[in-house]
Design an enzyme around this catalytic site. Structure first.
Site, PDB file in Angstrom:
ATOM      1  CB  SER A 133      -0.915   0.013   1.222  1.00 24.24           C
ATOM      2  OG  SER A 133      -1.515   1.292   1.325  1.00 24.24           O
ATOM      3  CG  HIS A 163      -3.866  -1.605  -1.664  1.00 23.54           C
ATOM      4  ND1 HIS A 163      -4.940  -2.409  -2.004  1.00 23.54           N
ATOM      5  CD2 HIS A 163      -4.297  -0.829  -0.637  1.00 23.54           C
ATOM      6  CE1 HIS A 163      -5.970  -2.129  -1.214  1.00 23.54           C
ATOM      7  NE2 HIS A 163      -5.606  -1.167  -0.381  1.00 23.54           N
ATOM      8  CG  ASP A 212      -5.272   2.289   0.794  1.00 23.39           C
ATOM      9  OD1 ASP A 212      -6.200   1.459   0.736  1.00 23.39           O
ATOM     10  OD2 ASP A 212      -4.111   1.982   1.136  1.00 23.39           O
ATOM     11  CG  MET A 260     -11.504   3.038   1.995  1.00 23.91           C
ATOM     12  SD  MET A 260      -9.969   3.024   2.924  1.00 23.91           S
ATOM     13  CE  MET A 260      -8.822   3.056   1.560  1.00 23.91           C
ATOM     14  CG  MET A 286     -11.782  -3.047   4.904  1.00 24.29           C
ATOM     15  SD  MET A 286     -10.240  -2.623   4.079  1.00 24.29           S
ATOM     16  CE  MET A 286      -9.355  -1.746   5.377  1.00 24.29           C
ATOM     17  CG  ASP A 340      -6.381  -3.007   3.002  1.00 26.64           C
ATOM     18  OD1 ASP A 340      -5.312  -2.722   3.560  1.00 26.64           O
ATOM     19  OD2 ASP A 340      -7.045  -2.210   2.309  1.00 26.64           O
TER      20      ASP A 340
END
Ligand code: DX5
Ligand code: ZN
Length: 223
Positions: free
Chosen positions: A9, A34, A36, A69, A138, A176
């Protein structure tokens, strides 16, 4: 060669050196990258968005694994695809019409993912599972890197994996949040195929070596 995939990430990287960080990952054993995206509304934090993804796309040799998100993700699917996303994951909790949104993602030619918050049972996905390429489980409350892994997630992974196998589907399980070398074996043994790691990769002296160590983990039997 291990069959599991590592998706570092970028949230935990040094943003002053983002290009160098991506090039380092290109040379590592990282499978995916990844990304976010946080909007300050679905989660209590704001990260980065389309311009960063477009820039990273220009130099990344890894598929871009975009984790949205954000509220109303359906409004931005084509924008993220155009910016270079190879997988687009939306949150179950942010989608009123999840089936429609999954098909909207698939129509852009990317893998369609759904992320589940720690409190959301995996069973809510059972009636759309055939339409899901990737489930991001998650294992922390989304919003921040460097949080502690919630061990209850292992049971959720097992339940989902069992269902996927029973239906003979190819849906991937990605975990994650709070993933590290110390718990990766348990997560993989529970039935995950993809590990996201932010802090555990970037807060080590040699991130590339850490990714290699993640890849070398031996997997037990999940049943
Ligand atoms: C959290 C993000 C994660 C985060 C993981 O909301 O979805 O991808 O970057 O960071 P670590 O691995 O440090 O928990
Ligand atoms: Zn994420």
């Amino acid at each position: 060669m291990s069959p599991h995939l590592i998706s570092p990430s970028l949230l935990s990287c040094d943003f002053l050196k983002i290009g160098e960080e991506v090039k380092m990952l290109n040379e590592s054993k990282a499978d995916w990258l990844h990304l976010d995206v946080m909007d300050g509304s679905f989660v209590p934090n704001i990260s980065f968005g389309l311009p960063i993804i477009s820039a990273v796309k220009k130099i990344s040799r890894m598929p871009l694994d975009v984790h949205l998100m954000i509220v109303n993700p359906e409004k931005y699917i084509s924008d993220f695809r155009n910016a270079g996303a190879d997988h687009i994951t939306v949150h179950y909790e942010a989608c009123t019409h999840l089936h429609r949104t999954l098909h909207q993602i698939k129509e852009t030619g990317t893998l369609a993912g759904v992320a589940l918050n720690p409190h959301t049972p995996v069973e809510v996905l059972f009636d759309v599972l055939e339409d899901v390429d990737l489930v991001i489980m998650m294992s922390v409350n989304p919003g921040f890197g460097g949080q502690k892994f919630i061990y209850r997630s292992l049971d959720k992974i097992k339940r989902l994996r069992k269902e996927i196998i029973e239906r003979n589907l190819n849906t991937l399980i990605e975990v994650d949040g709070g993933v590290g070398l110390q718990n990766a074996e348990a997560i993989l043994s529970a039935g995950a195929q993809v590990l996201v790691a932010g802090n555990a990769v970037f807060n080590t002296p040699d991130p590339s070596k850490t990714i290699h160590q993640f890849k070398m983990i031996e997997i037990g039997n999940f049943v």
